[in-house]
Design an enzyme around this catalytic site. Structure first.
Site, PDB file in Angstrom:
ATOM      1  N   GLU A 195     -23.571  -1.486 -14.819  1.00 25.10           N
ATOM      2  CA  GLU A 195     -22.744  -0.282 -15.052  1.00 25.10           C
ATOM      3  C   GLU A 195     -23.800   0.709 -15.788  1.00 25.10           C
ATOM      4  OE1 GLU A 195     -19.611   0.547 -18.397  1.00 25.10           O
ATOM      5  OE2 GLU A 195     -19.091  -0.991 -16.947  1.00 25.10           O
ATOM      6  N   HIS A 201     -15.117  -8.902 -21.017  1.00 27.77           N
ATOM      7  CA  HIS A 201     -14.303  -9.383 -19.776  1.00 27.77           C
ATOM      8  C   HIS A 201     -13.959 -11.091 -19.851  1.00 27.77           C
ATOM      9  CE1 HIS A 201     -16.808  -6.145 -17.154  1.00 27.77           C
ATOM     10  NE2 HIS A 201     -15.717  -5.784 -17.950  1.00 27.77           N
ATOM     11  N   ASN A 236     -16.347  -5.999 -12.627  1.00 26.39           N
ATOM     12  CA  ASN A 236     -15.242  -5.889 -13.416  1.00 26.39           C
ATOM     13  C   ASN A 236     -13.851  -6.529 -13.028  1.00 26.39           C
ATOM     14  OD1 ASN A 236     -17.234  -3.475 -13.402  1.00 26.39           O
ATOM     15  ND2 ASN A 236     -16.177  -3.154 -15.470  1.00 26.39           N
TER      16      ASN A 236
END
Length: 550
Positions: A405, A490, A528
């Site tokens: 990202e 996460h 994600n």
């Protein structure tokens, strides 16, 4: 320091946050419609429903208000089942003296962290100086929960992780799905449940034309240029932010949130959290009630059927001010990967739920998270105005096992830095176990395991640095560290689907107990994870409603 939504010394016995009604919750749900006139969640004085009562008997109790719990609440309510939701965190709907519900990333105050007395930012240093600061202890919105080998960042409040993430709403490539959830039919997920989840969450794409000239995404365009010059695939990433609102923020016609440094400690305006989507719809049915600042400590079989659930009511200092016992016919564990795993491991080990199988606590992973920064040349400025909402990434998954990202570094000054959060194809898995001597749950994660993720991320950034003649930043993570290898945003696994549960989240050994959150996913989603968590919850609750009497 600005005042927070509620005094740290207030007592939950008189705290109007302890229960949330439909009207109060829906007061700020305008963001779900995607219109520019998004309103903050404190635009009306809310009416309050009573918190769950001691001695109550309920058909369905959901522990947690994150993605899985919110899906379950909505679908159960739509099927006519009354639902009680119990949330450990606060209801975030009241502004402080600064007029904002949430603080900026650059100015954390007591609203920022869950029961900490010092902030713990993922980027802990800047130009070599530590930036964490002392804060009053408070039930803030972000929990930096520390285990022996890793810090796990989690949302605390009604809406769970949706309050504190960047909203990157990514459906994994279909070719990778068998490696994520091997017991799940990919066809039904991609034909039915991923589309349903994306629609329910309000997922959208940035306007590619606007992106090219938006000052707030100069940092992302620099990231694209460097990635493409090194031969890497670069892609836009979907998000749940209201992109029309983002345009209006840049135009200066609405109050700023993403362009005012709000993200990991919450977002006041443009982001469509669960508060504006699934939870708003659930509360609108009239069959759902939410009790915030309530923490479940025990679940045991009740003598007359169903389950006895013990709940501590806490104040904003984290103190228990009341203990309640309720009976629930069905209990859904939706406290997140860590919360659900810790609770079930404790309940099995202490004899409250001894029939849970030995898979409970296993299969936990960090989604391969690792961060780094690069020092760009002076002719590659990344911009003083940076949107906190990421919109793009670098895909080297097939060749190097990493997706990165392109992340913001919203300091308000020019940094000439590119920051990245990578998701990598690590196979490392840890286990939660009960530590009877310390009366707590431990996690077996080892920081050294992050080297796998670092090596995969290096497959991108070593090449970019070589091509661009740039170097890694060593001033962002403390002690001249290049890699932030001590965290995850996460958390996944711990109550793995089709192992600790059946193939739809029913806990082995107990009828009427379910896991319905990220604990079901074994450690990695390749992207994600929250869209996958939502889609899996949609799939599982469909099966539960079709086959289990309610």
């Amino acid at each position: 320091m600005s005042h927070t939504p509620q005094s740290a010394s207030s007592d939950i016995a008189t705290d109007t946050r302890s229960g949330v009604s439909r009207r109060g919750f829906l007061a700020g749900a305008g963001a779900a419609a995607g219109a520019v006139a998004v309103l903050p969640a404190f635009t009306a004085a809310p009416a309050r429903a009573a918190a769950i009562s001691n001695g109550a008997s309920v058909p369905a109790l959901i522990i947690g208000t994150g993605y899985g719990g919110s899906v379950a609440a909505l679908r159960l309510a739509q099927a006519g089942v009354p639902v009680e939701m119990v949330e450990m965190g606060m209801t975030w709907d009241t502004p402080g003296s600064d007029g904002k519900i949430f603080p900026k990333v650059t100015a954390p105050d007591k609203r920022a962290y869950w029961l900490r007395t010092k902030s713990k930012a993922p980027v802990s240093n800047f130009f070599g100086f530590p930036i964490d600061s002392d804060i009053p202890r408070y039930t803030g919105v972000l929990d930096a929960e520390e285990f022996a080998g890793i810090t796990v960042y989690q949302g605390r409040g009604v809406g769970g992780g949706s309050l504190v993430n960047g909203g990157m709403a990514v459906t994994p490539k279909r070719t990778r799905f068998a490696g994520i959830l091997p017991s799940v039919d990919a066809n039904e997920m991609y034909d039915t449940y991923y589309p349903r989840a994306n629609a329910g969450l309000g997922v959208g794409q940035i306007d590619a034309t606007w992106f090219e000239s938006a000052d707030c995404y100069q940092y992302a365009r620099v990231g694209r240029k460097h990635a493409q010059r090194s031969g890497f695939a670069w892609t836009f990433v979907p998000d749940v932010y209201d992109w029309n609102y983002m345009k209006a923020e840049q135009a200066g016609t609405v109050p700023r949130s993403a362009l005012d440094g709000q993200v990991m400690y919450g977002n006041d305006y443009g982001k469509k959290s669960l508060v504006q989507t699934y939870l708003a719809q659930a509360l609108a049915t009239g069959r759902v009630n939410v009790s915030s600042l309530h923490k479940v400590t025990s679940v045991t079989p009740a003598s007359g059927g169903g389950y006895t659930v013990t709940i501590d009511q806490i104040n904003t200092n984290g103190d228990t001010v009341a203990t309640k016992t309720v009976t629930a016919a069905k209990v859904f564990f939706a406290a997140g990967s860590v919360g659900t795993s810790k609770l079930l491991v404790k309940l099995k080990a202490t004899g409250a739920l001894p029939l849970l199988n030995n898979e409970v606590g296993k299969g936990w992973g960090d989604n391969g998270n690792v961060m780094c920064g690069r020092a760009n040349h002076m002719w590659d400025p990344t911009g003083t105005l940076q949107s906190t909402i990421p919109c793009s990434g670098i895909d080297n998954w097939d060749a190097g096992g990493a997706f990165a990202e392109v992340a913001p570094l919203p300091t308000g000054i020019e940094t000439y830095a590119s920051l990245y959060l990578s998701i990598t194809n690590t196979t490392r898995r840890a286990e939660f176990t009960w530590n009877a001597a310390a009366n707590k749950v431990d996690l077996s994660w080892q920081t050294a395991w992050k080297q796998d993720s670092i090596n995969m991320a290096k497959s991108i950034f070593d090449k970019i640095n070589s091509k661009e003649g740039t170097i890694y930043r060593t001033d962002l993570f403390g002690g001249y560290k290049i890699w932030q290898d001590g965290l995850t945003y996460h958390p996944l696994g711990g109550v793995v689907l089709n192992k600790a549960t059946d193939n739809y989240g029913r806990l082995q050994g107990y009828d009427g107990l379910y896991a319905i959150d990220g604990s079901l996913i074994p450690g990695n989603t390749t992207v994600n994870p929250f869209v996958t968590i939502t889609a899996l919850a949609e799939r599982n609750i469909d099966n539960i409603l079709a086959n289990d009497p309610m």
